[in-house]
Design a protein around this motif. Structure first.
Motif, PDB file in Angstrom:
ATOM      1  N   LEU A  84      38.301  36.832  49.266  1.00  0.00           N
ATOM      2  CA  LEU A  84      37.700  38.112  49.630  1.00  0.00           C
ATOM      3  C   LEU A  84      36.650  37.893  50.709  1.00  0.00           C
ATOM      4  CD1 LEU A  84      37.266  41.164  49.115  1.00  0.00           C
ATOM      5  CD2 LEU A  84      35.608  40.505  47.355  1.00  0.00           C
ATOM      6  N   CYS A  85      35.756  36.938  50.485  1.00  0.00           N
ATOM      7  CA  CYS A  85      34.696  36.613  51.430  1.00  0.00           C
ATOM      8  C   CYS A  85      34.045  35.316  50.967  1.00  0.00           C
ATOM      9  CB  CYS A  85      33.666  37.735  51.520  1.00  0.00           C
ATOM     10  SG  CYS A  85      32.810  38.088  49.955  1.00  0.00           S
ATOM     11  N   ARG A  86      33.004  34.930  51.626  1.00  0.00           N
ATOM     12  CA  ARG A  86      32.234  33.754  51.224  1.00  0.00           C
ATOM     13  C   ARG A  86      30.785  34.172  50.980  1.00  0.00           C
ATOM     14  NH1 ARG A  86      34.730  28.935  51.140  1.00  0.00           N
ATOM     15  NH2 ARG A  86      36.717  28.823  52.207  1.00  0.00           N
ATOM     16  N   THR A  87      30.134  33.469  50.067  1.00  0.00           N
ATOM     17  CA  THR A  87      28.728  33.739  49.784  1.00  0.00           C
ATOM     18  C   THR A  87      27.869  33.196  50.924  1.00  0.00           C
ATOM     19  OG1 THR A  87      28.300  31.644  48.654  1.00  0.00           O
ATOM     20  CG2 THR A  87      29.168  33.466  47.303  1.00  0.00           C
ATOM     21  N   ILE A  88      26.602  33.498  50.874  1.00  0.00           N
ATOM     22  CA  ILE A  88      25.661  32.982  51.865  1.00  0.00           C
ATOM     23  C   ILE A  88      25.700  31.453  51.887  1.00  0.00           C
ATOM     24  CG2 ILE A  88      23.199  32.787  52.415  1.00  0.00           C
ATOM     25  CD1 ILE A  88      22.908  35.673  51.346  1.00  0.00           C
ATOM     26  N   ARG A  89      25.941  30.843  50.745  1.00  0.00           N
ATOM     27  CA  ARG A  89      26.028  29.377  50.657  1.00  0.00           C
ATOM     28  C   ARG A  89      27.402  28.843  51.061  1.00  0.00           C
ATOM     29  NH1 ARG A  89      23.076  26.882  45.501  1.00  0.00           N
ATOM     30  NH2 ARG A  89      21.313  26.278  46.786  1.00  0.00           N
ATOM     31  N   GLY A  90      28.334  29.712  51.336  1.00  0.00           N
ATOM     32  CA  GLY A  90      29.670  29.284  51.748  1.00  0.00           C
ATOM     33  C   GLY A  90      30.673  29.148  50.621  1.00  0.00           C
ATOM     34  N   ASN A  91      30.298  29.506  49.403  1.00  0.00           N
ATOM     35  CA  ASN A  91      31.229  29.445  48.275  1.00  0.00           C
ATOM     36  C   ASN A  91      32.247  30.571  48.363  1.00  0.00           C
ATOM     37  OD1 ASN A  91      29.799  27.285  47.211  1.00  0.00           O
ATOM     38  ND2 ASN A  91      28.609  28.552  45.819  1.00  0.00           N
ATOM     39  N   ARG A  92      33.425  30.325  47.834  1.00  0.00           N
ATOM     40  CA  ARG A  92      34.481  31.332  47.803  1.00  0.00           C
ATOM     41  C   ARG A  92      34.120  32.479  46.870  1.00  0.00           C
ATOM     42  NH1 ARG A  92      39.890  29.508  49.278  1.00  0.00           N
ATOM     43  NH2 ARG A  92      40.557  31.365  48.176  1.00  0.00           N
ATOM     44  N   VAL A  93      34.480  33.689  47.276  1.00  0.00           N
ATOM     45  CA  VAL A  93      34.496  34.856  46.397  1.00  0.00           C
ATOM     46  C   VAL A  93      35.943  35.323  46.435  1.00  0.00           C
ATOM     47  CG1 VAL A  93      33.657  37.194  45.977  1.00  0.00           C
ATOM     48  CG2 VAL A  93      32.105  35.466  46.925  1.00  0.00           C
ATOM     49  N   ASP A  94      36.643  35.142  45.339  1.00  0.00           N
ATOM     50  CA  ASP A  94      38.079  35.388  45.295  1.00  0.00           C
ATOM     51  C   ASP A  94      38.435  36.682  44.596  1.00  0.00           C
ATOM     52  OD1 ASP A  94      38.964  32.972  46.543  1.00  0.00           O
ATOM     53  OD2 ASP A  94      38.431  31.906  44.706  1.00  0.00           O
ATOM     54  N   VAL A  95      39.593  37.192  44.948  1.00  0.00           N
ATOM     55  CA  VAL A  95      40.241  38.281  44.226  1.00  0.00           C
ATOM     56  C   VAL A  95      41.381  37.639  43.452  1.00  0.00           C
ATOM     57  CG1 VAL A  95      41.602  40.389  44.424  1.00  0.00           C
ATOM     58  CG2 VAL A  95      39.686  39.995  45.978  1.00  0.00           C
ATOM     59  N   LEU A  96      41.403  37.837  42.148  1.00  0.00           N
ATOM     60  CA  LEU A  96      42.522  37.360  41.333  1.00  0.00           C
ATOM     61  C   LEU A  96      43.415  38.548  41.026  1.00  0.00           C
ATOM     62  CD1 LEU A  96      40.802  34.977  38.767  1.00  0.00           C
ATOM     63  CD2 LEU A  96      41.852  34.416  40.947  1.00  0.00           C
ATOM     64  N   THR A  97      44.683  38.415  41.343  1.00  0.00           N
ATOM     65  CA  THR A  97      45.663  39.448  41.022  1.00  0.00           C
ATOM     66  C   THR A  97      46.503  38.921  39.873  1.00  0.00           C
ATOM     67  OG1 THR A  97      45.723  40.142  43.330  1.00  0.00           O
ATOM     68  CG2 THR A  97      47.544  40.863  41.914  1.00  0.00           C
ATOM     69  N   ILE A  98      46.444  39.632  38.755  1.00  0.00           N
ATOM     70  CA  ILE A  98      47.165  39.226  37.552  1.00  0.00           C
ATOM     71  C   ILE A  98      48.188  40.309  37.248  1.00  0.00           C
ATOM     72  CG2 ILE A  98      46.969  38.624  35.105  1.00  0.00           C
ATOM     73  CD1 ILE A  98      44.009  37.865  35.763  1.00  0.00           C
ATOM     74  N   THR A  99      49.459  39.953  37.373  1.00  0.00           N
ATOM     75  CA  THR A  99      50.528  40.931  37.181  1.00  0.00           C
ATOM     76  C   THR A  99      51.849  40.203  36.987  1.00  0.00           C
ATOM     77  OG1 THR A  99      51.509  42.950  38.107  1.00  0.00           O
ATOM     78  CG2 THR A  99      51.087  41.157  39.645  1.00  0.00           C
ATOM     79  N   ASP A 100      52.887  40.956  36.745  1.00  0.00           N
ATOM     80  CA  ASP A 100      54.244  40.417  36.716  1.00  0.00           C
ATOM     81  C   ASP A 100      54.792  40.537  38.129  1.00  0.00           C
ATOM     82  OD1 ASP A 100      56.868  39.719  36.365  1.00  0.00           O
ATOM     83  OD2 ASP A 100      57.332  41.326  34.949  1.00  0.00           O
ATOM     84  N   PHE A 101      54.627  39.478  38.919  1.00  0.00           N
ATOM     85  CA  PHE A 101      55.019  39.525  40.316  1.00  0.00           C
ATOM     86  C   PHE A 101      56.508  39.758  40.494  1.00  0.00           C
ATOM     87  CE2 PHE A 101      51.007  37.215  40.384  1.00  0.00           C
ATOM     88  CZ  PHE A 101      50.334  37.934  41.362  1.00  0.00           C
ATOM     89  N   ALA A 102      57.311  39.407  39.502  1.00  0.00           N
ATOM     90  CA  ALA A 102      58.756  39.604  39.599  1.00  0.00           C
ATOM     91  C   ALA A 102      59.114  41.087  39.623  1.00  0.00           C
ATOM     92  CB  ALA A 102      59.465  38.912  38.442  1.00  0.00           C
ATOM     93  N   SER A 103      58.249  41.949  39.096  1.00  0.00           N
ATOM     94  CA  SER A 103      58.554  43.375  39.041  1.00  0.00           C
ATOM     95  C   SER A 103      58.095  44.114  40.291  1.00  0.00           C
ATOM     96  CB  SER A 103      57.894  44.007  37.808  1.00  0.00           C
ATOM     97  OG  SER A 103      56.481  44.019  37.974  1.00  0.00           O
ATOM     98  N   LEU A 104      57.431  43.422  41.238  1.00  0.00           N
ATOM     99  CA  LEU A 104      56.943  44.059  42.460  1.00  0.00           C
ATOM    100  C   LEU A 104      58.020  44.071  43.524  1.00  0.00           C
ATOM    101  CD1 LEU A 104      53.402  42.414  42.651  1.00  0.00           C
ATOM    102  CD2 LEU A 104      53.975  44.705  41.850  1.00  0.00           C
ATOM    103  N   PRO A 105      57.988  45.081  44.419  1.00  0.00           N
ATOM    104  CA  PRO A 105      58.955  45.092  45.520  1.00  0.00           C
ATOM    105  C   PRO A 105      58.716  43.897  46.446  1.00  0.00           C
ATOM    106  CG  PRO A 105      57.362  46.875  45.754  1.00  0.00           C
ATOM    107  CD  PRO A 105      57.086  46.197  44.439  1.00  0.00           C
TER     108      PRO A 105
END
Length: 85
Positions: free
Chosen positions: A55-76
């Motif tokens: 998503l972005c990085r903190t002021i210190r450079g650490n990752r800020v992530d988005v986790l997507t949790i789903t059944d990816f097989a059911s997505l188009p």
């Protein structure tokens, strides 16, 4: 001593739907990364159920992530990366 911290979130959504934003009390960044690693390697029925994107990085450079949790097989699968996301 103990410092006080604040967090600000701004969400701009492009389409109607249900969205959730989650935040949790602070714990170590190392604990967070270890938990994410376990989540990213979790498989149900032989399929991946969690994906991570930066998503972005903190002021210190650490990752800020988005986790997507789903059944990816059911997505188009009509997106350029074939991931349905």
């Amino acid at each position: 001593g103990h410092g006080l911290y604040g967090a600000t979130f701004t969400m701009q959504l492009d389409s109607a739907g249900v969205y959730y934003l989650a935040m949790c009390y602070p714990y170590t960044y190392s604990d967070l990364m270890a938990y994410q690693k376990r989540m990213l390697h979790t498989r149900i029925g032989g399929r991946t159920v969690c994906k991570r994107s930066l998503l972005c990085r903190t002021i210190r450079g650490n990752r800020v992530d988005v986790l997507t949790i789903t059944d990816f097989a059911s997505l188009p699968h009509d997106t350029p990366d074939g991931g349905g996301m």
